[in-house]
Design a protein around this motif. Structure first.
Motif, PDB file in Angstrom:
ATOM      1  N   ALA A   5      17.075  49.386  56.727  1.00  0.00           N
ATOM      2  CA  ALA A   5      16.731  48.087  56.157  1.00  0.00           C
ATOM      3  C   ALA A   5      16.492  48.301  54.672  1.00  0.00           C
ATOM      4  O   ALA A   5      15.754  49.204  54.282  1.00  0.00           O
ATOM      5  CB  ALA A   5      15.482  47.524  56.822  1.00  0.00           C
ATOM      6  N   SER A   6      17.119  47.522  53.847  1.00  0.00           N
ATOM      7  CA  SER A   6      16.906  47.642  52.407  1.00  0.00           C
ATOM      8  C   SER A   6      16.962  46.264  51.771  1.00  0.00           C
ATOM      9  O   SER A   6      17.555  45.338  52.306  1.00  0.00           O
ATOM     10  CB  SER A   6      17.958  48.568  51.785  1.00  0.00           C
ATOM     11  N   CYS A   7      16.300  46.167  50.629  1.00  0.00           N
ATOM     12  CA  CYS A   7      16.336  44.908  49.896  1.00  0.00           C
ATOM     13  C   CYS A   7      16.118  45.228  48.417  1.00  0.00           C
ATOM     14  O   CYS A   7      15.689  46.324  48.067  1.00  0.00           O
ATOM     15  CB  CYS A   7      15.301  43.920  50.424  1.00  0.00           C
ATOM     16  N   LYS A   8      16.393  44.270  47.569  1.00  0.00           N
ATOM     17  CA  LYS A   8      16.295  44.498  46.127  1.00  0.00           C
ATOM     18  C   LYS A   8      14.875  44.302  45.610  1.00  0.00           C
ATOM     19  O   LYS A   8      14.503  44.894  44.617  1.00  0.00           O
ATOM     20  CB  LYS A   8      17.257  43.546  45.413  1.00  0.00           C
ATOM     21  N   ASN A   9      14.070  43.501  46.284  1.00  0.00           N
ATOM     22  CA  ASN A   9      12.717  43.228  45.821  1.00  0.00           C
ATOM     23  C   ASN A   9      11.702  43.680  46.870  1.00  0.00           C
ATOM     24  O   ASN A   9      11.790  44.786  47.376  1.00  0.00           O
ATOM     25  CB  ASN A   9      12.549  41.745  45.476  1.00  0.00           C
ATOM     26  N   ASN A  10      10.748  42.851  47.213  1.00  0.00           N
ATOM     27  CA  ASN A  10       9.699  43.214  48.161  1.00  0.00           C
ATOM     28  C   ASN A  10      10.189  43.125  49.604  1.00  0.00           C
ATOM     29  O   ASN A  10      10.997  42.274  49.946  1.00  0.00           O
ATOM     30  CB  ASN A  10       8.489  42.291  48.002  1.00  0.00           C
ATOM     31  N   MET A  11       9.636  44.007  50.463  1.00  0.00           N
ATOM     32  CA  MET A  11       9.927  43.955  51.892  1.00  0.00           C
ATOM     33  C   MET A  11       8.583  43.936  52.621  1.00  0.00           C
ATOM     34  O   MET A  11       7.711  44.751  52.334  1.00  0.00           O
ATOM     35  CB  MET A  11      10.735  45.176  52.322  1.00  0.00           C
ATOM     36  N   PHE A  12       8.424  42.997  53.528  1.00  0.00           N
ATOM     37  CA  PHE A  12       7.170  42.862  54.256  1.00  0.00           C
ATOM     38  C   PHE A  12       7.434  42.950  55.755  1.00  0.00           C
ATOM     39  O   PHE A  12       8.392  42.375  56.246  1.00  0.00           O
ATOM     40  CB  PHE A  12       6.502  41.504  53.960  1.00  0.00           C
ATOM     41  N   PHE A  13       6.577  43.666  56.460  1.00  0.00           N
ATOM     42  CA  PHE A  13       6.560  43.669  57.911  1.00  0.00           C
ATOM     43  C   PHE A  13       5.199  43.115  58.295  1.00  0.00           C
ATOM     44  O   PHE A  13       4.178  43.715  57.977  1.00  0.00           O
ATOM     45  CB  PHE A  13       6.729  45.086  58.478  1.00  0.00           C
TER      46      PHE A  13
END
Length: 103
Positions: A5-13
């Motif tokens: 899982a990747s993203c350019k900004n923030n990642m929240f679980f």
């Protein structure tokens, strides 16, 4: 197999009522590493207790601060808070010192 899982900004679980658990199978031989290549800190927060359980726990840092209202450190059966030292005074009387003074 893998999941990435990747993203350019923030990642929240987030879990409002359940738990978030990352479990590594017993057959895994790879290390687990948390890396922060950014400029921010890593913070682990709990309203209750944080447990670290392992055969060996290493803490390595240029500065290590541990701050708590109560508690103790016991290594090889010796308490940091309640240990005493044997001594002999100038008159030859021997005994143990008292426990370290608490501020």
């Amino acid at each position: 197999n893998q999941i990435k899982a990747s993203c350019k900004n923030n990642m929240f679980f987030e879990s409002d009522e359940g738990c978030i658990r990352i479990e590594i199978g017993k057959e895994s031989i790879q290390d687990i590493t948390i890396v922060n290549d950014g400029k921010g800190d890593i913070t682990i927060k709990s309203k209750n207790k944080v447990n670290v359980v392992a055969d060996t726990v290493d803490v390595d840092g240029g500065t290590v601060n541990i701050d708590g209202g109560t508690g103790d450190v016991v290594v090889n059966g010796v308490s940091l808070v309640n240990h005493t030292h044997p001594h002999t005074d100038s008159e030859g009387h021997s005994g143990d010192t008292g426990a370290p003074h608490q501020p």
